[in-house]
Design an enzyme around this catalytic site. Structure first.
Site, PDB file in Angstrom:
ATOM      1  N   SER A  60       6.300   3.135  34.251  1.00 47.03           N
ATOM      2  CA  SER A  60       5.314   3.506  33.226  1.00 47.03           C
ATOM      3  C   SER A  60       4.058   4.177  33.775  1.00 47.03           C
ATOM      4  O   SER A  60       3.188   4.560  32.985  1.00 47.03           O
ATOM      5  CB  SER A  60       4.916   2.269  32.423  1.00 47.03           C
ATOM      6  OG  SER A  60       5.953   1.912  31.546  1.00 47.03           O
ATOM      7  N   LYS A  63       3.141   7.347  32.014  1.00 48.41           N
ATOM      8  CA  LYS A  63       2.332   7.493  30.808  1.00 48.41           C
ATOM      9  C   LYS A  63       0.976   8.143  31.065  1.00 48.41           C
ATOM     10  O   LYS A  63       0.344   8.648  30.128  1.00 48.41           O
ATOM     11  CB  LYS A  63       2.169   6.139  30.121  1.00 48.41           C
ATOM     12  CG  LYS A  63       3.489   5.572  29.585  1.00 48.41           C
ATOM     13  CD  LYS A  63       3.288   4.237  28.906  1.00 48.41           C
ATOM     14  CE  LYS A  63       4.561   3.691  28.283  1.00 48.41           C
ATOM     15  NZ  LYS A  63       5.513   3.143  29.270  1.00 48.41           N
ATOM     16  N   SER A 117       1.083  -0.185  27.780  1.00 48.56           N
ATOM     17  CA  SER A 117       2.335   0.419  28.243  1.00 48.56           C
ATOM     18  C   SER A 117       3.413   0.347  27.169  1.00 48.56           C
ATOM     19  O   SER A 117       4.588   0.098  27.453  1.00 48.56           O
ATOM     20  CB  SER A 117       2.814  -0.268  29.530  1.00 48.56           C
ATOM     21  OG  SER A 117       3.495   0.637  30.351  1.00 48.56           O
TER      22      SER A 117
END
Length: 307
Positions: A60, A63, A117
């Protein structure tokens, strides 16, 4: 160099919050993460690097790039976006509390992707790109190339795919670019957020995945965590260390507490030159994973896996 001068130098460094970089021994800094990089904010040249050029899954951490593409495309952050089902199944379990067939603002989805997340939020940001999902992914890779992230590649906007890969050195560049956006700094370091959805109307509370943002002992100005089985625990953070903001990148470590421990060891090293020790279980994990990844990199490219 006399013992008296070394002592005076250390005292001088402590009084300003940091020892001189030339007096720090990189070998004194022991980390549990397989790969790591530490750099002054704004610099792409690490002060410390541990396997900084190894290409690894980043989960993640992806992101952060998702957020950059959203903001640079200048989409309306206050627009309400429908929560739709994924066009293709996620490669791993992507449970979400956000209800299908409701709506959320693009700003709230961005907030949840960075702070908590939230994978459905990150997917929707790409799905509702004006030119479509695939164009969004291409924009992510184009931005990576523009930043000089030459060992980075994205295939989705969430990080659920282990084909999203980068290096610790490349992620220093990404962190520096993301820091230029006050909104990314704000959303990624907020401790929590109550989000209101509509159609149907409901609300959900979300928290930050990095506990250091809530600690009075830390001044964190940008944060993103990540985890997959293939990536281990990952953290990219910008925080005040040694009297100035530093970018910290930690890839593939054991357990939720290990990146926090590594962050503390890095801060101690920057401020005192002392690196600290790693718990035996975390160190064993690091050695095993490093051996496995080195073998994988050797198969992919015999020149890339030097320990």
């Amino acid at each position: 160099m006399s013992r008296f001068f070394l002592w005076a130098l250390l005292i001088s460094g402590l009084s300003t919050g940091s020892v001189f970089a030339s007096e720090r021994d990189a070998n004194a800094l022991q980390l549990a993460s397989v790969s790591a990089a530490v750099a002054r904010l704004g610099s792409d040249e690490p002060e410390f690097s541990k396997r900084g050029d190894w290409v690894m899954p980043i989960a993640s951490i992806t992101k952060l790039m998702t957020a950059l593409v959203v903001l640079e495309s200048e989409q309306d952050l206050d627009a309400w976006l429908p929560v739709v089902k994924r066009a293709r199944p996620a490669p791993v379990n992507a449970f979400s509390r956000i209800r299908l067939e409701s709506e959320a603002t693009r700003r709230d989805l961005l907030h949840l992707a960075l702070m908590s997340s939230e994978n459905r939020a990150a997917y929707l940001l790409a799905r509702h790109h004006p030119e479509g999902y695939e164009a969004f992914i291409e924009a992510m890779n184009a931005k990576a190339r523009a930043l000089g992230m030459n060992n980075t590649h994205f295939v989705d906007s969430t990080g659920l795919s282990d084909a999203n890969v980068s290096t610790a050195s490349d992620l220093v560049k990404l962190a520096n670019a993301a820091y230029e956006y006050p909104l990314i700094r704000e959303l990624s370091t907020s401790s929590g957020r109550w989000v209101q959805f509509r159609g149907p109307r409901y609300g959900l509370q979300f928290g930050n995945t990095n506990p250091l943002v809530r600690s009075g002992r830390w001044d964190v100005s940008l944060s993103k965590t990540g985890y997959l089985n293939a990536s281990g625990r990952c953290l990219v953070m910008i925080a005040e260390m040694g009297g100035e903001p530093h970018v910290v990148v930690l890839l593939d470590s054991l357990g939720t507490r290990t990146p926090l421990g590594d962050s503390g060891r890095i801060r101690r090293w920057l401020e005192t030159g002392v690196g600290g020790n790693v718990a035996a279980a975390a160190l064993n994990y690091e050695r095993q994973r490093a051996s496995e990844i080195a073998a994988e990199l050797e198969v992919a490219s015999p020149q890339s896996a030097g320990l």
